[in-house]
Scaffold this active site. Structure first.
Site, mmCIF file in Angstrom:
data_model
loop_
_atom_site.group_PDB
_atom_site.id
_atom_site.type_symbol
_atom_site.label_atom_id
_atom_site.label_comp_id
_atom_site.label_asym_id
_atom_site.label_seq_id
_atom_site.Cartn_x
_atom_site.Cartn_y
_atom_site.Cartn_z
ATOM 1 C CD GLU A 167 -3.017 -0.692 -0.105
ATOM 2 O OE1 GLU A 167 -3.089 0.468 -0.552
ATOM 3 O OE2 GLU A 167 -3.679 -1.644 -0.586
ATOM 4 C CE1 TYR A 209 -6.865 3.321 -0.425
ATOM 5 C CE2 TYR A 209 -4.486 3.389 -0.082
ATOM 6 C CZ TYR A 209 -5.599 2.813 -0.669
ATOM 7 O OH TYR A 209 -5.459 1.714 -1.475
ATOM 8 C CG ASP A 258 -8.132 3.106 -4.897
ATOM 9 O OD1 ASP A 258 -9.355 3.109 -5.167
ATOM 10 O OD2 ASP A 258 -7.345 2.262 -5.366
#
Length: 354
Positions: free
Chosen positions: A50, A133, A151
């Protein structure tokens, strides 16, 4: 036709059924079949992927991820790594603050959490370099928490699904609310990856494949014929152009002069060529007095907020050169252009080509 406002559970089932067949294969991902068989994702690999994927494509990240996990297969291994080694492996991936935060986070997990990532959104959010996020993505994908992952792919899917014409980034809160309403309690980790895969492979920025989309029936933008124009975005301001000078010096016996940039700021902590500041009218700043020669041509590179044009100067590094604390003398056999940031590699390529 499905009712978009009241059939969220059925929509989740449709998307997961599609994902079970069409999930993308990635080195950091546990397939839906393996997950159903009880295989759990490695939080370290989820976190690492990520961070690497922020503002970077899957294709660009694959090789870096495999190299990182081959060299540092656990968060404890990464936490014990030398800063310079990590920055060198990161070279070329861009956004170098991510690499610095990567080390800070790994060391925090090792020192404060016994080498195990917190399994909640709130716990993850307290770690260095992890924002909303990333915390939601790790909590959902690694720990199956029903967190909403938003996203760019998910924003596009939500904007089209609900035919939302408010431009980004202002529309983010509305799109997140819509995404939250669809996030299921069952298989939330698979669902988060499914909706991202949907945006990456079906609900693409251009020419979305609406005919084979599992959400084609409830999609409001498909019905209105507006899917291709969504999501709308606020026009960006033109990027300014800055200029700079870099100095490439090698001794007669092959030793290169490199300089480590300050930890804070652009390319922080990375090795590169000595040079001037980057601005509208750079002042020459050679690392030593010499008959510096300008190479024909120039280096052009684009960062997030500006374009950069570099002039490349060359000279021979004198014998017995006394380096300062920020400089390094690197023998030819130890010099790896691949360890340099992309803009510095471009300068070396110009030197080599000329």
């Amino acid at each position: 036709m499905r009712d978009l406002n009241s059939d969220f559970a059925a929509m989740g089932e449709d998307l997961l059924a599609w994902y079970d067949v069409h999930a993308r294969e990635m080195p950091w991902r546990v397939s839906p079949a393996d997950r159903a068989a009880g295989v759990r994702p490695d939080p370290y690999k989820v976190w690492l992927s990520e961070v690497m994927l922020q503002q970077t494509t899957v294709a660009a990240v694959r090789e870096y991820f495999l190299r990182f996990t081959g060299r540092w297969p656990s968060v404890l291994g990464l936490a014990a790594a030398e800063d310079a080694d990590v920055m060198s492996e990161w070279a070329g991936l861009g956004y170098y603050a991510r690499a610095r935060n990567l080390l800070k986070c790994a060391r925090a997990v090792a020192q404060d959490h016994g080498g195990s990532f917190p399994d909640s959104y709130e716990g993850l959010l307290k770690l260095p370099g992890i924002g909303p996020y990333t915390a939601a993505a790790i909590a959902s994908i690694a720990f199956d928490r029903p967190e909403t992952v938003l996203d760019g792919n998910v924003e596009r899917v939500m904007a089209r699904l609900h035919d939302i014409h408010d431009p980004l980034p202002g529309a983010k809160p509305v799109l997140k609310t819509r995404a939250e309403a669809l996030t299921p309690d069952q298989r939330p980790g698979d669902y988060a990856q499914a909706v991202m895969d949907l945006g990456a492979t079906i609900c693409t920025p251009r020419n979305p494949a609406c005919g084979i989309c599992p959400w084609r029936e409830p999609c409001a933008a498909r019905a209105a014929g507006t899917a291709a124009e969504l999501p709308r975005k606020t026009p960006k301001k033109p990027k300014p152009t800055r200029h700079g000078i870099v100095y490439l010096a090698q001794s007669a016996d092959g030793i290169w002069l490199l300089e480590r940039r300050p930890d804070k700021g652009l390319l922080g902590g990375m090795l590169g060529w000595p040079g001037s500041e980057w601005n509208g009218a750079p002042v020459p700043a050679p690392p030593f007095e010499a008959d510096w020669q300008a190479l024909p041509g120039e280096v052009r590179h684009t960062f997030t907020h500006f374009h950069l044009i570099l002039q490349v100067m060359t000279a021979e590094l004198p014998r017995g050169f006394n380096r300062n604390a920020d400089q390094e003398l690197v023998p030819q056999q130890d010099f790896r252009p691949s360890s340099l940031p992309t803009v510095m590699r471009k300068a070396f390529s110009l030197y080599k080509d000329r």
